[in-house]
Enzyme design. Structure first.
Site, PDB file in Angstrom:
ATOM      1  N   ARG A  77       0.852  -1.192   0.000  1.00 17.85           N
ATOM      2  CA  ARG A  77       0.000   0.000   0.000  1.00 17.85           C
ATOM      3  C   ARG A  77       0.888   1.241   0.000  1.00 17.85           C
ATOM      4  NH1 ARG A  77      -2.478  -3.991   2.871  1.00 17.85           N
ATOM      5  NH2 ARG A  77      -4.754  -4.107   2.950  1.00 17.85           N
ATOM      6  N   HIS A  80      -0.227   3.294   4.786  1.00 16.25           N
ATOM      7  CA  HIS A  80      -0.790   2.234   5.630  1.00 16.25           C
ATOM      8  C   HIS A  80      -0.289   0.852   5.199  1.00 16.25           C
ATOM      9  CE1 HIS A  80      -3.824   4.822   7.673  1.00 16.25           C
ATOM     10  NE2 HIS A  80      -3.756   5.507   6.545  1.00 16.25           N
ATOM     11  N   ARG A 117      -8.678  -3.922  10.118  1.00 14.28           N
ATOM     12  CA  ARG A 117      -7.215  -3.838   9.922  1.00 14.28           C
ATOM     13  C   ARG A 117      -6.682  -2.567  10.568  1.00 14.28           C
ATOM     14  NH1 ARG A 117      -3.482  -1.714   6.047  1.00 14.28           N
ATOM     15  NH2 ARG A 117      -1.592  -2.985   5.940  1.00 14.28           N
ATOM     16  N   ASN A 153      -9.127   6.372  11.345  1.00 15.34           N
ATOM     17  CA  ASN A 153      -7.828   6.438  12.016  1.00 15.34           C
ATOM     18  C   ASN A 153      -8.042   6.467  13.526  1.00 15.34           C
ATOM     19  OD1 ASN A 153      -6.259   6.498   9.708  1.00 15.34           O
ATOM     20  ND2 ASN A 153      -6.056   8.715   9.659  1.00 15.34           N
TER      21      ASN A 153
HETATM   22 FE1  HDE Z   1      -6.413   6.884   3.272  1.00 17.29          FE
HETATM   23  N1  HDE Z   1      -5.649   5.838   1.727  1.00 17.29           N
HETATM   24  N2  HDE Z   1      -6.383   8.553   2.132  1.00 17.29           N
HETATM   25  N3  HDE Z   1      -7.023   8.017   4.839  1.00 17.29           N
HETATM   26  N4  HDE Z   1      -6.435   5.280   4.401  1.00 17.29           N
HETATM   27  C1  HDE Z   1      -5.351   4.523   1.746  1.00 17.29           C
HETATM   28  O1  HDE Z   1      -5.898   2.967   0.044  1.00 17.29           O
HETATM   29  C2  HDE Z   1      -6.245   8.586   0.809  1.00 17.29           C
HETATM   30  C3  HDE Z   1      -7.275   9.355   4.830  1.00 17.29           C
HETATM   31  C4  HDE Z   1      -6.911   5.183   5.678  1.00 17.29           C
HETATM   32  O2  HDE Z   1      -6.001  -1.057   6.165  1.00 17.29           O
HETATM   33  C5  HDE Z   1      -4.982   3.985   0.392  1.00 17.29           C
HETATM   34  O3  HDE Z   1      -5.960   0.692  -0.143  1.00 17.29           O
HETATM   35  C6  HDE Z   1      -6.451   9.922   0.325  1.00 17.29           C
HETATM   36  C7  HDE Z   1      -8.020   9.756   5.994  1.00 17.29           C
HETATM   37  C8  HDE Z   1      -6.720   3.848   6.191  1.00 17.29           C
HETATM   38  O4  HDE Z   1      -6.031  -1.280   3.987  1.00 17.29           O
HETATM   39  C9  HDE Z   1      -5.165   5.206  -0.522  1.00 17.29           C
HETATM   40  C10 HDE Z   1      -6.695  10.699   1.423  1.00 17.29           C
HETATM   41  C11 HDE Z   1      -8.185   8.596   6.693  1.00 17.29           C
HETATM   42  C12 HDE Z   1      -6.094   3.151   5.147  1.00 17.29           C
HETATM   43  C13 HDE Z   1      -5.603   6.269   0.456  1.00 17.29           C
HETATM   44  C14 HDE Z   1      -6.663   9.835   2.549  1.00 17.29           C
HETATM   45  C15 HDE Z   1      -7.554   7.537   5.979  1.00 17.29           C
HETATM   46  C16 HDE Z   1      -5.927   4.067   4.058  1.00 17.29           C
HETATM   47  C17 HDE Z   1      -3.642   3.296   0.343  1.00 17.29           C
HETATM   48  C18 HDE Z   1      -6.923  12.192   1.466  1.00 17.29           C
HETATM   49  C19 HDE Z   1      -8.893   8.428   8.036  1.00 17.29           C
HETATM   50  C20 HDE Z   1      -5.626   1.732   5.193  1.00 17.29           C
HETATM   51  C21 HDE Z   1      -3.930   1.811   0.281  1.00 17.29           C
HETATM   52  C22 HDE Z   1      -8.119  12.604   0.844  1.00 17.29           C
HETATM   53  C23 HDE Z   1     -10.296   8.719   7.978  1.00 17.29           C
HETATM   54  C24 HDE Z   1      -6.713   0.775   4.847  1.00 17.29           C
HETATM   55  C25 HDE Z   1      -5.345   1.718   0.050  1.00 17.29           C
HETATM   56  C26 HDE Z   1      -6.203  -0.629   4.998  1.00 17.29           C
HETATM   57  C27 HDE Z   1      -5.396   3.723   2.827  1.00 17.29           C
HETATM   58  C28 HDE Z   1      -5.903   7.495   0.036  1.00 17.29           C
HETATM   59  C29 HDE Z   1      -6.840  10.308   3.854  1.00 17.29           C
HETATM   60  C30 HDE Z   1      -7.548   6.193   6.471  1.00 17.29           C
HETATM   61  C31 HDE Z   1      -3.973   5.608  -1.361  1.00 17.29           C
HETATM   62  C32 HDE Z   1      -6.377  10.365  -1.121  1.00 17.29           C
HETATM   63  C33 HDE Z   1      -8.536  11.150   6.327  1.00 17.29           C
HETATM   64  C34 HDE Z   1      -7.109   3.333   7.565  1.00 17.29           C
HETATM   65  O5  HDE Z   1      -6.193   4.982  -1.448  1.00 17.29           O
END
Ligand code: HDE
Length: 694
Positions: A77, A80, A117, A153
């Site tokens: 990834r 994360h 996860r 988160n």
């Molecule tokens: Fe993520 N984030 N994120 N994120 N995120 C990913 O998706 C992204 C954000 C969070 O256990 C990616 O499959 C953008 C906030 C978790 O598999 C990706 C933005 C929050 C996980 C991605 C955010 C998160 C990810 C990378 C800004 C809390 C892990 C791998 C708009 C609410 C999920 C994937 C797991 C994973 C993009 C911001 C939580 C790249 C563009 C805010 C828990 O798609």
């Protein structure tokens, strides 16, 4: 599994030409085959001409095995990457039909399977479990109406307000572009350069520098959905909601020096902790709650509920608990489940809907997109861990790794083939299908940030000032630590001038810790003094639980230790719900006073006190004398004291306490009930005597 014994078959010249398991057909697990189902006769040797001769290209068994191995890895990834997960269930407390029509919330006691996860954000998949970092908290609910992913988160706000900044944020946080380090750390120039130029990050930075980012266990963290979502009920009424996960185990963090040392002692500390707790039947549990509100309430707040850098303090809007999640089964296979699981905030069910939060809206695109690249095909939803547990029927077809075999001629809709007795396929469901909440939208097309998103400091101040003084000191020291790793002085100064807006005293403390002058405030913007929120504290906060339940005590023994007092202590710890782990200089154990041998659970050199919640020193005079010469034993005690843990010591262990510099306080006890009570908490008041905090 039955152990397989091998018998060596000897060729004419005495060479070994195969090894044959002797325990029945291949143990009880069946026959070893190729991926084409051909039984394999020998899994030890390549096909050769003669025992020492050339290898044959036709050896399909070898080629297939090596080929598959060569392609075992998939891209990690982008964020994360390092994570661990568990299966479990969500149980609804009471019908929530007043707020939502989502099926999983309709019936009290209803259970929905989940897969959850936890992850760090910045480090690669092979990094460590305990850097200072935000933790991901992603839950997939396999509901009867399809999958709902709550991808959150352990912190309720985020660094940026608009998704367009996400690639910049992550580039700045990850290892630096030219040198490829540091791994899993924000303490470097590029991160703080970006942050110092992004005032909207300030609130999140307060959380990131607090003890929230060094949790003791994944079991002792809160989780948050962050964005404002909507619930929609059967009448079509929409209510805004913010999601919270409250750990039944309580909130607990480490101290920084401890987190750093755990990384060396056990890089897998948190995933091991989760795995072992589940194996022991101590299933971690969280309650899901919502802060539910309407537009009128949103309008009454001094900030915008679409701004993901803001919280609604629980004192203003309490969290309504709506159910509980229990994680009770570890995955059978890390890759197939934890690595291949694909969470996506766009996966929602009828009764849940999005809002216009511009961070959320960007996420809705990103996850599906990145998962196509990570899992290699648009059909990744068919993998067992991602597949909904309700029927999936549509006309999407083909693509790499299509696992299904759709029947019939119709791969389009509408069609009339069913009229002619053929398979027509599924149809739309206007009454029960997902419909978006019809919020009225309008306006000019612009790239602009609303004025209601402009206040970047008031809630940062609210957070800092709401903390317990011990936590404030940790936070100030974390800023000093991180900025001390920033080589560019202009970045440090710019960051300090942002901090003046948060709290001038905090900025002065940080400047003092860096031995730099404290600059002027960076912004002239009006900053509001909001009502403080004690609910935000970990230390002396509402979720700091003093308990031994789910926690561990390391009992250090050596030759000559008294078996009876060890037994007594062990059962008192277990009675209080804790786990006693016997640590000895040798894993085979120690010879006790009565001549019997007590086996150890762990060897001293491999089990430093950082991996325990409290320590007991069950030593005789003789054993203690021996351990005084053992640096690992002295460090064991010194660290337990420095990390503010309870230390219970026998009479014989007193010289070791002295050598480790332990000063008497209420956390330092004998090996009695007072210890079992003390072991359930940390002694924050000790801290000033063991380290200088900013
Ligand atoms: Fe993520 N984030 N994120 N994120 N995120 C990913 O998706 C992204 C954000 C969070 O256990 C990616 O499959 C953008 C906030 C978790 O598999 C990706 C933005 C929050 C996980 C991605 C955010 C998160 C990810 C990378 C800004 C809390 C892990 C791998 C708009 C609410 C999920 C994937 C797991 C994973 C993009 C911001 C939580 C790249 C563009 C805010 C828990 O798609």
């Amino acid at each position: 599994m039955a152990e397989i014994e091998y018998e060596e078959g000897l060729g004419e010249g005495g060479e070994v030409h195969q090894q044959v398991p002797t325990g029945g057909p291949h143990g009880s697990e069946g026959h070893l085959t190729t991926n084409q189902g051909i039984r394999i006769s020998d899994n030890q040797n390549q096909l050769k001409i003669g025992a020492r001769g050339p290898v044959q290209l036709e050896d399909f068994v070898l080629r297939e095995k090596i080929f598959h191995f060569d392609h075992e890895r998939i891209p990690e990834r982008i964020v994360h990457a390092r994570g661990t997960a568990a299966h479990g269930f969500f149980e609804t407390y009471d019908s929530l039909s007043d707020l939502t029509k989502a099926d999983l919330f309709q019936r009290a006691g209803e259970r929905t399977p989940v897969f959850t996860r936890f992850s760090t954000v910045a480090g690669g998949a092979g990094s460590v479990d305990t850097p200072r970092d935000v933790r991901g908290f992603a839950v997939k609910f396999y509901t009867k109406e399809g999958n709902w992913d709550l991808v959150g988160n352990n912190i309720p706000v985020f660094f940026i307000q608009d998704a367009i900044k996400f690639p910049d944020l992550i580039h700045a946080a990850k290892m630096e572009a030219d040198r490829g380090f540091p791994q899993a750390a924000t303490a470097h120039d590029t991160f703080w350069d970006f942050i110092s130029l992004m005032p909207e990050s300030t609130h999140m930075i307060m959380w990131a520098m607090s003890d929230r980012t060094i949790p003791r266990s994944l079991r002792t963290m809160e989780g948050f959905g962050i964005h404002t979502f909507r619930f929609v009920n059967a009448e079509g009424k929409s209510t805004f909601v913010k999601f919270h996960w409250k750990p039944k185990q309580g909130l607990q963090s480490t101290v920084w020096d401890e987190a750093v040392k755990i990384a060396g002692a056990d890089p897998d500390f948190q995933r091991r902790d989760l795995f072992e707790a589940i194996q022991r039947g101590e299933f971690p549990e969280w309650e899901l709650g919502v802060q539910a509100f309407d537009q009128k309430f949103a309008d009454s707040l001094p900030f915008d509920v679409l701004d993901a850098t803001k919280i609604i303090p629980e004192e203003i809007l309490p969290v309504r608990l709506i159910g509980r999640m229990v994680l009770d089964r570890y995955p059978d296979n890390f890759f197939a489940e934890t690595e291949q699981v694909a969470f996506c905030p766009a996966n929602i069910v009828p009764g849940v809907d999005f809002t216009n939060d511009p961070l959320l809206q960007g996420r809705l695109f990103s996850y599906l997109d990145t998962q196509k690249s990570r899992l290699g095909t648009a059909n990744f939803h068919q993998l067992p861990i991602n597949a909904p547990k309700c029927p999936v029927m549509n006309f999407q077809r083909d693509g790499q790794m299509q696992m299904n075999v759709p029947k019939g001629r119709a791969n389009y809709e509408p069609n009339s083939l069913a009229d002619a007795g053929e398979i027509g396929g599924p149809r739309e469901c206007p009454m029960t299908g997902f419909t978006s909440f019809p919020s009225p939208e309008g306006g000019e097309k612009l790239r602009i940030r609303p004025a209601s998103f402009a206040d970047h400091y008031s809630q940062a101040r609210l957070f800092f000032r709401s903390l317990d003084p011990a936590e404030q000191a940790h936070l100030a020291s974390a800023i000093v630590f991180e900025l001390s790793k920033v080589s560019n002085e202009a970045i440090r100064t710019r960051m300090l001038s942002n901090l003046v807006n948060v709290d001038p005293a905090l900025a002065r403390r940080a400047a003092g810790g860096l031995n730099m002058p404290c600059p002027e405030a960076s912004a002239a913007a009006p900053i509001q003094d909001l009502e403080l929120s004690p609910a935000l504290r970990i230390i002396r906060g509402p979720l700091e639980i003093h308990t031994l339940k789910g926690r561990s005590v390391g009992i250090l023994i050596a030759d000559g230790s008294d078996g009876r007092s060890i037994d007594k202590l062990r059962s008192a710890i277990e009675k209080a719900g804790g786990r006693a782990v016997i640590v000895a200089p040798k894993v085979g154990g120690a010879t006790l006073e009565d001549g019997s041998v007590l086996k150890a659970d762990a060897q001293l050199a491999g089990a430093p006190s950082v991996i325990f919640d409290a320590v007991a020193l069950a030593l005789s005079d003789k054993g203690c004398e021996m351990l005084l010469k053992e640096a690992a034993a002295v460090q064991f005690v010194m660290d337990a004291f420095g990390h503010l843990k309870a230390i219970g010591a026998s009479e014989g262990a007193q010289p070791l306490l002295k050598k480790a510099g332990v000063k008497p306080d209420e956390g330092v006890t004998g090996l009695d009930n007072a210890f079992v009570k003390a072991a359930a908490k940390r002694f924050w008041d000790r801290e000033a005597s063991v380290r200088t905090l900013a």
